[in-house]
Motif scaffolding. Structure first.
Motif, PDB file in Angstrom:
ATOM      1  N   LYS A 174       2.962  10.433   4.672  1.00 37.23           N
ATOM      2  CA  LYS A 174       1.995   9.443   5.139  1.00 37.23           C
ATOM      3  C   LYS A 174       2.001   8.306   4.117  1.00 37.23           C
ATOM      4  O   LYS A 174       1.894   8.536   2.915  1.00 37.23           O
ATOM      5  N   TYR A 175       2.173   7.074   4.608  1.00 36.20           N
ATOM      6  CA  TYR A 175       2.236   5.929   3.707  1.00 36.20           C
ATOM      7  C   TYR A 175       1.456   4.757   4.272  1.00 36.20           C
ATOM      8  O   TYR A 175       1.167   4.699   5.470  1.00 36.20           O
ATOM      9  N   GLN A 176       1.111   3.848   3.386  1.00 35.09           N
ATOM     10  CA  GLN A 176       0.428   2.627   3.789  1.00 35.09           C
ATOM     11  C   GLN A 176       1.378   1.459   3.557  1.00 35.09           C
ATOM     12  O   GLN A 176       1.970   1.327   2.475  1.00 35.09           O
ATOM     13  N   LYS A 177       1.525   0.608   4.569  1.00 34.09           N
ATOM     14  CA  LYS A 177       2.359  -0.590   4.471  1.00 34.09           C
ATOM     15  C   LYS A 177       1.426  -1.795   4.570  1.00 34.09           C
ATOM     16  O   LYS A 177       0.767  -1.993   5.586  1.00 34.09           O
ATOM     17  N   ARG A 178       1.370  -2.569   3.482  1.00 31.33           N
ATOM     18  CA  ARG A 178       0.474  -3.719   3.430  1.00 31.33           C
ATOM     19  C   ARG A 178       1.313  -4.987   3.284  1.00 31.33           C
ATOM     20  O   ARG A 178       2.121  -5.112   2.378  1.00 31.33           O
TER      21      ARG A 178
ATOM     22  N   GLN B 285       0.783   7.885   0.440  1.00 30.08           N
ATOM     23  CA  GLN B 285      -0.579   8.405   0.369  1.00 30.08           C
ATOM     24  C   GLN B 285      -0.606   9.919   0.364  1.00 30.08           C
ATOM     25  O   GLN B 285      -1.456  10.523  -0.263  1.00 30.08           O
TER      26      GLN B 285
END
Length: 188
Positions: free
Chosen positions: A4-8, A185
């Protein structure tokens, strides 16, 4: 393995780099010089980062306090892990922002000449190894998607290195550059 990752998305306002010069010295060190312009093309400041230095030399600054504050706000959104509000070193703020613009400038120019997708990225270490950054540039065949670059290429590299949890990535194709900050994350 499930990640699970966050792409900003990284934001740079209407600012742009010009006269970007990357010089490789005989000692294989890099000197960077560039100008930062506003939306109208007016020179705001010039920056030089000497070889093997973490300090920026700011010259010919013609930038307002409002513009410095706007750049500081952009940096706070782009890199929330660093306390840009606390750091009053204007040269560091403008140099860091300008270096990101200089990298994008180079990618815009070179991706117009290449048929490949250019991926320029910086791995950032966790808090324990906060000063370590690993810069790399790779070329992929035209047609690869941003999600494929991130999920099939960058995330496995991040997982392989236990000390890396974030990557700042620029993905350039045909003169268009998209910039992201990707943070792992959760990893099962």
């Amino acid at each position: 393995m499930r990640v699970k990752y966050q792409k900003r998305r990284q934001l740079f306002g209407e600012y742009q780099a010009s006269h970007v010069i990357w010089i490789n010295t005989l000692k294989d060190e890099v000197l960077i010089k560039f100008n930062i312009l506003d939306q109208a093309g007016n020179l705001l400041y010039k920056i030089m980062e000497p070889p093997e230095s973490d300090n920026y030399e700011l010259t010919q600054a013609n930038i307002s306090a409002e513009q410095i504050n706007e750049i500081q706000q952009l940096l706070m959104k782009n890199d929330p892990d660093f306390d840009w509000q606390y750091d009053a070193d204007v040269a560091l703020i403008l140099g860091s922002f300008g270096e990101s613009l200089a990298r994008r400038h180079w990618l815009i120019r070179d991706s117009k000449k290449e048929s490949d997708v250019i991926v320029d990225y910086i791995f950032e270490s966790d808090a324990e190894h906060a000063n370590e950054e690993i810069f790399q540039t790779d070329y992929f065949e035209k047609g690869i998607t941003e999600e494929e670059v991130i999920e099939q290429y960058l995330l496995p590299k991040m997982i392989e290195r236990k000390d890396v949890d974030t990557v700042q990535v620029n993905i350039a194709e045909a003169g268009v550059v998209n910039s992201y900050r990707v943070t792992i994350q959760e990893c099962d």
